[in-house]
Design a protein around this motif. Structure first.
Motif, short mmCIF file in Angstrom:
data_model
loop_
_atom_site.label_atom_id
_atom_site.label_comp_id
_atom_site.label_asym_id
_atom_site.label_seq_id
_atom_site.Cartn_x
_atom_site.Cartn_y
_atom_site.Cartn_z
N ALA A 277 -1.73 15.55 20.52
CA ALA A 277 -1.39 14.43 19.66
C ALA A 277 0.11 14.21 19.57
CB ALA A 277 -1.96 14.65 18.26
N ALA A 278 0.47 13.03 19.09
CA ALA A 278 1.85 12.68 18.77
C ALA A 278 1.82 11.91 17.46
CB ALA A 278 2.47 11.83 19.87
N PHE A 279 2.88 12.05 16.68
CA PHE A 279 2.96 11.43 15.36
C PHE A 279 4.25 10.62 15.24
CE2 PHE A 279 0.50 15.26 15.15
CZ PHE A 279 -0.55 14.97 14.30
N LEU A 280 4.12 9.43 14.68
CA LEU A 280 5.26 8.55 14.42
C LEU A 280 5.16 8.02 12.99
CD1 LEU A 280 5.08 6.39 17.66
CD2 LEU A 280 6.90 8.02 17.11
N LEU A 281 6.31 7.74 12.41
CA LEU A 281 6.33 7.00 11.15
C LEU A 281 6.57 5.55 11.50
CD1 LEU A 281 8.49 9.36 8.90
CD2 LEU A 281 5.98 9.24 9.08
N ASP A 282 5.71 4.66 10.98
CA ASP A 282 5.90 3.23 11.22
C ASP A 282 7.04 2.72 10.33
OD1 ASP A 282 4.90 2.64 8.64
OD2 ASP A 282 3.09 1.66 9.37
N PRO A 283 7.41 1.45 10.40
CA PRO A 283 8.53 0.96 9.60
C PRO A 283 8.38 1.14 8.09
CG PRO A 283 8.11 -0.56 11.38
CD PRO A 283 6.98 0.45 11.40
N ASP A 284 7.15 1.34 7.59
CA ASP A 284 6.94 1.57 6.16
C ASP A 284 6.71 3.03 5.82
OD1 ASP A 284 6.46 -1.03 4.26
OD2 ASP A 284 6.20 -1.49 6.37
N GLY A 285 6.87 3.92 6.78
CA GLY A 285 6.72 5.35 6.52
C GLY A 285 5.30 5.87 6.64
N ASN A 286 4.36 5.06 7.14
CA ASN A 286 3.00 5.54 7.38
C ASN A 286 3.00 6.49 8.57
OD1 ASN A 286 1.37 3.95 5.41
ND2 ASN A 286 2.32 2.26 6.51
N ASN A 287 2.24 7.56 8.47
CA ASN A 287 2.14 8.55 9.54
C ASN A 287 1.08 8.08 10.53
OD1 ASN A 287 2.39 10.94 11.00
ND2 ASN A 287 0.98 12.06 9.68
N ILE A 288 1.52 7.63 11.71
CA ILE A 288 0.63 7.05 12.71
C ILE A 288 0.52 8.03 13.87
CG2 ILE A 288 0.16 5.05 14.15
CD1 ILE A 288 0.26 4.49 11.08
N GLU A 289 -0.70 8.37 14.22
CA GLU A 289 -0.97 9.40 15.22
C GLU A 289 -1.79 8.82 16.37
OE1 GLU A 289 -3.68 13.52 15.42
OE2 GLU A 289 -3.39 12.48 13.52
N ALA A 290 -1.54 9.29 17.56
CA ALA A 290 -2.44 9.08 18.70
C ALA A 290 -2.93 10.47 19.10
CB ALA A 290 -1.73 8.41 19.86
N VAL A 291 -4.24 10.59 19.32
CA VAL A 291 -4.82 11.90 19.61
C VAL A 291 -5.81 11.80 20.77
CG1 VAL A 291 -6.60 11.61 17.82
CG2 VAL A 291 -6.06 13.90 18.67
N THR B 128 0.85 -1.18 0.00
CA THR B 128 0.00 0.00 0.00
C THR B 128 0.89 1.24 0.00
OG1 THR B 128 -0.15 -0.20 2.41
CG2 THR B 128 -2.01 -1.02 1.15
N GLY B 129 0.34 2.37 -0.40
CA GLY B 129 1.08 3.62 -0.36
C GLY B 129 1.09 4.19 1.05
N ARG B 130 1.63 5.38 1.18
CA ARG B 130 1.71 6.02 2.49
C ARG B 130 0.32 6.42 2.97
NH1 ARG B 130 2.75 11.19 4.93
NH2 ARG B 130 4.20 10.94 6.65
N HIS B 131 0.05 6.12 4.24
CA HIS B 131 -1.24 6.44 4.85
C HIS B 131 -1.02 7.26 6.13
CE1 HIS B 131 -2.52 3.22 2.26
NE2 HIS B 131 -3.77 3.45 2.56
N HIS B 132 -2.06 7.96 6.52
CA HIS B 132 -2.10 8.61 7.83
C HIS B 132 -3.25 7.99 8.59
CE1 HIS B 132 -2.94 12.53 10.31
NE2 HIS B 132 -2.70 11.48 11.07
N LEU B 133 -2.93 7.33 9.70
CA LEU B 133 -3.94 6.74 10.56
C LEU B 133 -3.86 7.40 11.92
CD1 LEU B 133 -3.35 2.95 9.78
CD2 LEU B 133 -5.02 4.49 8.73
N ALA B 134 -5.00 7.81 12.45
CA ALA B 134 -5.05 8.45 13.77
C ALA B 134 -5.85 7.57 14.71
CB ALA B 134 -5.67 9.84 13.67
N PHE B 135 -5.24 7.21 15.84
CA PHE B 135 -5.87 6.37 16.85
C PHE B 135 -6.26 7.25 18.04
CE2 PHE B 135 -2.58 3.31 15.07
CZ PHE B 135 -3.45 2.76 14.15
N GLN B 136 -7.45 7.03 18.58
CA GLN B 136 -7.91 7.80 19.72
C GLN B 136 -7.27 7.30 21.01
OE1 GLN B 136 -12.12 8.34 20.09
NE2 GLN B 136 -12.38 8.64 17.90
N ALA B 137 -6.86 8.24 21.83
CA ALA B 137 -6.31 7.95 23.16
C ALA B 137 -7.29 8.48 24.20
CB ALA B 137 -4.94 8.61 23.32
N LYS B 138 -7.29 7.85 25.37
CA LYS B 138 -8.25 8.28 26.40
C LYS B 138 -7.78 9.49 27.19
CE LYS B 138 -6.79 5.11 30.01
NZ LYS B 138 -7.18 4.04 30.90
#
Length: 140
Positions: free
Chosen positions: A110-124, A65-75
């Protein structure tokens, strides 16, 4: 298994180069977000509505897959901080340290990380629960 109807997104699939590295990363961040790994096989794993597979998985049809941005909710903010720390320790790359993003809306932490494939992964964490969803304006 529980089915959820009426959601905009039913599930998302990421096809990754190195499934082992991705599993290490996602297991670490999901642990602090209190999301269990739902299942796995040699060529995939899944958690909640995220399915992650290798390119040779039948479900992937041989293409990444190409680069994605996924945002996960934090409590809360502490969970965002823990997500960031765990993700860095599990091979993620900094893409935005924990902090307020006032340009999205007041209280957007929020905080943002790149996963091992370069996807922008966020917790918010969106701030106190008493804020009306109708009063939130998000600018991307």
């Amino acid at each position: 298994m529980e089915l959820h109807r009426g959601r905009l997104i039913d599930h998302v699939q990421l096809v990754v180069r190195d499934l082992k590295a991705s599993r290490r990363f996602y297991e670490s961040v999901f642990k602090v977000l209190d999301v269990p790994i739902g299942g796995s096989a040699e060529d995939y794993f899944w958690a909640d509505e995220l399915f992650v597979s290798s390119a040779d998985s039948r479900a992937a049809q041989g293409k990444l897959t190409g680069r994605h941005h996924l945002a996960f909710q934090a409590k809360d903010r502490a969970m965002v901080d823990a997500f960031y720390k765990a993700g860095l320790e599990a091979g993620g790359t900094d893409n935005g340290a924990p902090g307020e993003r006032q340009h999205y809306h007041p209280g957007y932490y929020a905080a943002f990380l790149l996963d091992p494939d370069g996807n922008n992964i966020e917790a918010v964490f969106h701030g106190p629960a008493n804020r009306s969803a109708a009063s939130v304006k998000i600018a991307f």
